[in-house]
Each structure stands twice: as C-alpha cells, then as structure tokens.
Scaffold this motif. Structure first.
Motif, mmCIF file in Angstrom:
data_model
loop_
_atom_site.group_PDB
_atom_site.id
_atom_site.type_symbol
_atom_site.label_atom_id
_atom_site.label_comp_id
_atom_site.label_asym_id
_atom_site.label_seq_id
_atom_site.Cartn_x
_atom_site.Cartn_y
_atom_site.Cartn_z
ATOM 1 N N UNK A 104 6.629 8.282 -11.496
ATOM 2 C CA UNK A 104 7.313 6.996 -11.567
ATOM 3 C C UNK A 104 7.550 6.357 -10.207
ATOM 4 N N UNK A 105 6.490 6.217 -9.467
ATOM 5 C CA UNK A 105 6.590 5.515 -8.190
ATOM 6 C C UNK A 105 6.185 4.055 -8.398
ATOM 7 N N UNK A 106 6.682 3.212 -7.517
ATOM 8 C CA UNK A 106 6.310 1.794 -7.609
ATOM 9 C C UNK A 106 4.921 1.644 -6.990
ATOM 10 N N UNK A 107 3.955 1.160 -7.783
ATOM 11 C CA UNK A 107 2.557 1.226 -7.325
ATOM 12 C C UNK A 107 2.229 0.345 -6.136
ATOM 13 N N UNK A 108 3.024 -0.716 -5.910
ATOM 14 C CA UNK A 108 2.669 -1.612 -4.809
ATOM 15 C C UNK A 108 3.401 -1.277 -3.511
ATOM 16 N N UNK A 109 4.145 -0.172 -3.532
ATOM 17 C CA UNK A 109 4.803 0.283 -2.301
ATOM 18 C C UNK A 109 4.149 1.573 -1.833
ATOM 19 N N UNK A 113 7.661 3.705 1.613
ATOM 20 C CA UNK A 113 8.467 2.586 1.103
ATOM 21 C C UNK A 113 9.147 2.935 -0.221
ATOM 22 N N UNK A 116 12.092 4.726 0.935
ATOM 23 C CA UNK A 116 12.920 3.833 1.751
ATOM 24 C C UNK A 116 13.691 2.825 0.896
ATOM 25 N N UNK A 117 13.066 2.373 -0.171
ATOM 26 C CA UNK A 117 13.701 1.304 -0.955
ATOM 27 C C UNK A 117 15.021 1.765 -1.578
ATOM 28 N N UNK A 118 15.046 3.036 -1.983
ATOM 29 C CA UNK A 118 16.287 3.556 -2.577
ATOM 30 C C UNK A 118 17.423 3.481 -1.564
ATOM 31 N N UNK A 120 17.498 1.429 1.177
ATOM 32 C CA UNK A 120 17.790 0.034 1.529
ATOM 33 C C UNK A 120 18.586 -0.667 0.431
ATOM 34 N N UNK A 149 -0.635 4.467 -0.642
ATOM 35 C CA UNK A 149 -0.099 3.994 -1.921
ATOM 36 C C UNK A 149 -0.101 5.161 -2.908
ATOM 37 N N UNK A 165 12.686 10.435 -2.988
ATOM 38 C CA UNK A 165 13.418 9.212 -3.329
ATOM 39 C C UNK A 165 14.742 9.547 -4.037
#
Lengths: 244, 403
Positions: A104-109, A113, A116-118, A120, A149, A165
């Motif tokens: 369950x990763x975000x495919x465009x990050x 990232x 990192x997004x968690x 930020x 990616x 994450x």
C-alpha cells in the motif's frame, strides 16, 4: 520485594461489536471483542480467514468504527460505538501506524517520499522528515532504493518501505495485518523482532494479525478470533506449545 | 511535498496529452471570441478609418452598410454649401464576385472621391495611393493581388498600385479601392448588346411620341451614349461623407441636412451602431451563444477528466486518509491539478492560437481584455470542474485502501 506496577494500557477494546447490514442481510463481523494491550506489548491475533481479524484491526485503527462497544487509545476513549470523540484522522496520524499485507504505497511517490509524507503530514519539516525517513529506511535495509518508485521495488522492499512509513511518527499503536506475507522467513522474523523492539523502545502497543506460527515466540500475548469472537487468550509459552 | 506535481510527473505523458486536448478546446473558445472581435472590427473598420463625421444617405434608409442607399452625386455640392461643413466626399460601396484562376474572387469595391480622396488615409503595405482618376486600384492582401498586377473588371483593366492589409468588409471580403468613377463603372457595367438593345428601345419609345415628330433631333440623340444625354442622370452614389469644420457644431450641421426631404443623416457613432445592431447583431449573438456552449462543453470535459484522474488515484487518496492526511491536503491535490490543467491548457490555447489564427479566412483578433476574461473563465471552470473530483475524493473511505 515490591512488585513493579503494570505499564499503562496502550489499546483497550470493550465489547466491540460490528454488524453489517440489517434484517435478513445482517452480518455480525465482530461480537463483544475485548482486548487490552499494554505499552511495550506485542500481541498476535490469529484466526481463520473471515473470522473478523481485519474488522477488529480496522476498528482499533479508527478506520471502521464499531456498531457498539468502546475503543480506547492510551487510556482515552476515542470511539464509543460509532461516535467519535475527536478527529479520528488526526488521531490516526499522530498515534497509529498501519502495516498491511499489501505494501500500500502511493505509486507516484518515491520510496523515500512515501515515508517522508507521513512525517510531513504530522508537521515535520521536509529536512527533518527526510533525515528520519532515511534513518528508518537504512535500518530496514532499503535506503539504497530511496529514490525509486514503488513499481521498481520488489514485494519485500515495498513492505519494508511501508513498515518504515508506519514507524515514522513513532506511533503509540502499531497495527499490522499479515505484514510478513511478502517476506522470506528470515526477513519476516526480523520484522517481527523489529515490532517487538519498537514496542519496547517507544512504549507502543502492537497488534499483529499473522498466520506465521514460526514467530509466535516473539509475542507477549496471543489472541484468536473465530466467527467474530475473541475466542481465547493464550500466554506466549502456551501458544508456542500448542502450535508445535 | 507537492502531491499534485508528483502525480502529474508520474503520468506526465498522459497529462501532457490531456493538456493539449483541453488546450485545443480552449483555443476554439478563444478563437470564437477572436472571430467575434474580428467581425466587429471588420464591420466598423471603414467607418472608423474613412474619417467622416456625418453620413448622408438615402431618405429613410440606414446607410450603405445596412441596405441599398442611393443618393445623387451632386449632393456633395449641396452638402458643401452647408455652413460648418469642411469637406464632402462621394461614397460608393458594393461587392462584386468574379472568376479568377478558376476560383471565385469577391471584392468589396470602395469608391474614393477623386481628386479630394486618393486613398492617403489607407495604411499601405506596399506601393502608393491612387495617382490618376482611372484604372488604378489599391487592394487588400486577402484579395491575393500583387503590386503591379492587372485585373479586368467590366470593360476596363485596373492595375494594383498599392496594397494594404486588414481592410475587410463586414462580410469578410477584401476591399478594393478605386476612384468613384471606376467604382461606378464596375457597378453599372452592362454588356454591349444590352446597351444596343436599350438604345433601340429608347428610339422605339421616342417614335411613339408626338414630340419626336415635331423635334426629329430628339430621335437622333437617343442613340447616343447615356453620359451624353442631359436627361439621363449620372449613376447615383451610395452616400456622401461629410467632415465638419473644426469648431463647427456637428449637431447644427446634422439639423440642417436632416431638414432636407430626400436624405437622412447619421453621425459616425450612429452609423456604427446601426451596423452593429443590424447586420452584425445576429452573427454576434450566434458566435456569443456558440462561445457559451463551447465554454460549457470545456467545463464538462474538464470535470470528467479531473473526475477520471481522481478515480485513477482513489486508492492513493484512501491511503492518504488512512495515514491521517487532512481533507485540505486531498482537496489541494485535486484543486492544484485542476488549476495546472486549466493554466497549461490556456497556455497551449494561446500559443497554438497565435500560430493558427492568422491562417483563418476571417480575422481573429485577440484583445487583452478578452484574453483576461477567458483566463478568468478558465480559472472558474478549473475550480468548478474539480468539485466533482473533490466530492468523490472526500467521500472515499480510508477503508478502501485496504481492499
């Protein structure tokens, strides 16, 4: 000799029940499920497919509120039946880490990232978030794939990024749904040990849904669900004996 | 971390194609506005450039741009006699269609009142104004006539002595400037056989009358060219243009001329308004409605694109919610993409339009005001069309990240 006080509760569920549909289509997915997880404890949740493990996990994770019963995180009542006390999303962001069977990763990050997004989202500066993310990824052995990616990573690497994450915000509750399914046995055991380490170091409560009986010795307690009910509670030593 | 840009970079090819598609659609919207402006500009160009303060036209008509107007050429002298009139010129205007190199050639013919008006006011791109009273012309570049080229109209051949650009009639035909005499000769040109038949008819009519028996010389005259017969009036012109002397009252001159029973008089503004509210009005409304329709279509298409883009990443949005992303992050992701799509689409429309519009058969004029207005519309469309995607994104449950 003075007996030391038990650590405070990280997670507590009180007779959590989840019913889908109504009338003829009513399905009881979880019935009166109660559990207590203390800070620093790692709990295994076993059970056959469809027994209600994921329903329980999503209820504790404040994703899928129970129809009745209570969910307390860190001693604070967060869900009283479907009624939320406070902003669940903010609570999830600050206190709960999730790991799923699929990464369950975000495919465009990129991998970095995704971690990192968690951080930020929780208010960390980009620089601090990057540093912490790289530390975690390094610890999990995927820092060399930081700029890739998710589509360029193997299943195991993706899962380790997802774990990084989940751990990023030093959650007080870590929920994992078959996290080692995509990993080899050695790496799977390492991950379980990591959970135990996180639980102890961060005083977090960890619940792991697993079918991997080889690592049961790591857990402090084992619960089993069947037909939506928390069937029994085994002590670690007993579970190890039972599964042999 | 800008999620909108990260997502776009991940699907850059698809996004670029989508942007080009939206851009082309917006280019059509932009073009429609430009065509509208072009029609107005073309329609009012003559009135604005010819520099007349007042237009004297046939009584109860709305002038040569709206309908047929016929006034006698000696009206120029009557007008000149009015106190406050500085100059008066004949105005002849009509359209002809001839065959040239196997293709139809439409020329909006404008008569210049030689010798007072030699076409000095026409912005020339090459050549010179008229230097003689006959057989010379100034051609708009859309007519495809080069400097020095000769063209036969009626019985005469005319040489292109000057070329101009952006001199178009309200119907989109290029203007050709001739002396009034030549313009009338082209307009009233009749074949030799028709002339001979008319002379024979005149003679027959004369023979039937008693007067011709008493005055036989009358019958001798009827076979002469029409121009040599004092009884036959000179061909009429379309209007007379009046320039009011500096310091004189335009209203006073108008009042005097209005009192004449055979003509009507309009100010430049009045003539302009008549033109815009008459011939151009329906075209204006049609293009306006078409533009509104295209704008709505663009909005619907953009909404569908953004909705599809949202559906494509619905799992990621659910996941973002699961890890605690606030609604503002998700709203920002979709709204920013909508604005990027709209802005880039507008940019594509502008750049493409600048390349394509000059090749259109009619003028497409992009004014700063219209461009700004369209930019504001695109901004509103972008925001509006993202609402469907935002609604879908806000509705999605974090649970969907687990499925």
């Amino acid at each position: 000799m003075t007996k030391s006080a038990a650590p405070p509760l990280a997670i507590e569920t009180r007779q959590a029940t989840k019913i889908y549909g109504s009338g003829n289509t009513e399905v009881v997915a979880m019935l009166d499920a109660s559990m207590q997880v203390r800070q620093g404890e790692v709990i295994a949740l076993l059970g056959p497919s469809g027994s209600g493990k994921s329903t329980f996990l999503t209820a504790v994770g404040l994703i899928n509120p129970p129809t009745s019963g209570q969910i307390l995180i860190g001693g604070r009542l967060v869900l009283d039946g479907p009624t939320a006390h406070g902003n669940l999303r903010t609570f999830r962001r600050r206190h709960i880490g999730f790991i799923f069977q699929k990464s369950n990763l975000i495919p465009f990050l990129t991998a970095l990232e995704n971690v990192q997004i968690a951080l930020q989202l929780n208010g960390e500066t980009p620089r601090a978030a990057r540093r912490r993310s790289l530390e975690l990824m390094d610890y999990l052995g995927v820092s060399d794939r930081a700029d890739n990616l998710p589509s360029a990573l193997s299943g195991g690497q993706q899962q380790r990024v997802a774990i990084a994450r989940a751990l990023a915000n030093r959650p007080s509750v870590l929920l994992a749904d078959e996290p080692t399914a995509a990993l080899d046995s050695e790496r799977g055991r390492q991950v379980m040990e990591l959970f135990a380490q996180v639980a102890h170091e961060q005083s977090a409560g960890v619940i792991v849904v697993t079918h991997d009986h080889r690592s049961l010795d790591i857990f402090d307690a084992i619960y089993e669900m069947e037909d939506g009910k928390m069937q029994r509670q085994l002590q670690n030593s007993q579970a190890a004996t039972d599964t042999r | 971390m800008n999620l909108a840009i990260k997502d776009i970079r991940h699907n850059v090819g698809r996004f670029a194609l989508t942007t080009v598609g939206v851009g082309m659609l917006l280019m059509v919207v932009m073009g429609m506005g430009g065509i509208y402006r072009g029609i107005i500009e073309d329609a009012t160009l003559l009135i604005d450039r010819v520099g007349a303060d007042l237009w004297i036209v046939q009584r109860d008509t709305r002038g040569p741009f709206a309908e047929i107007s016929r006034v006698p050429p000696n009206l120029v002298h009557r007008a000149l006699a009015v106190p406050g009139v500085q100059s008066a010129r004949e105005f002849v205007y009509h359209t002809v269609q001839r065959e040239r190199d196997g293709k139809p050639l439409r020329i909006a013919i404008l008569g210049l009142s030689w010798p007072t008006d030699k076409g000095e006011w026409i912005p020339l791109t090459a050549g010179r104004p008229l230097a003689q009273s006959h057989f010379e012309m100034i051609a708009d570049k859309t007519l495809g006539l080069a400097l020095g080229e000769k063209i036969t109209l009626g019985k005469e051949t005319y040489t292109v002595v000057g070329t101009t650009s952006s001199m178009i009639s309200s119907s989109g035909d290029g203007l050709g400037f001739f002396s009034v005499a030549d313009a009338l000769a082209i307009q009233f040109d009749v074949p030799g056989e028709a002339v001979r038949l008319e002379r024979a008819a005149r003679e027959t009519r004369g023979q039937r009358r008693e007067l011709s028996a008493k005055l036989p010389s009358l019958l001798e005259n009827v076979v002469k060219p029409a121009a040599e017969l004092p009884q036959i009036a000179r061909p009429q012109v379309s209007a007379v243009m009046v320039t009011v002397a500096p310091g004189a009252s335009s209203q006073q001159v108008t009042n005097i001329i209005s009192a004449w029973g055979d003509v009507s008089v309009f100010s430049r503004t009045g003539q302009r308004e008549l033109l815009l509210k008459g011939t151009v009005e329906k075209v204006k409304r049609q293009i306006g409605l078409f533009r509104v329709l295209l704008t709505l279509i663009a909005a619907v298409i953009m909404a569908l694109i953004l909705y599809t883009m949202t559906l494509d990443k619905i799992h990621s949005i659910a996941l973002l919610k699961l890890i605690g992303a606030p609604n503002t992050t998700i709203l920002g992701l979709i709204l920013q993409q909508a604005l990027i799509l709209g802005t880039m689409g507008y940019g594509v429309a502008y750049v493409l339009g600048r390349q394509v519009f000059p090749n259109f058969p009619r003028r497409v004029i992009l004014t700063d005001g219209d461009l700004l207005q369209l930019a504001a519309i695109v901004l509103a469309i972008s925001i509006g069309s993202s609402l469907l995607g935002i609604w879908k994104a806000l509705k999605v449950s974090p649970n969907e990240a687990l499925s």
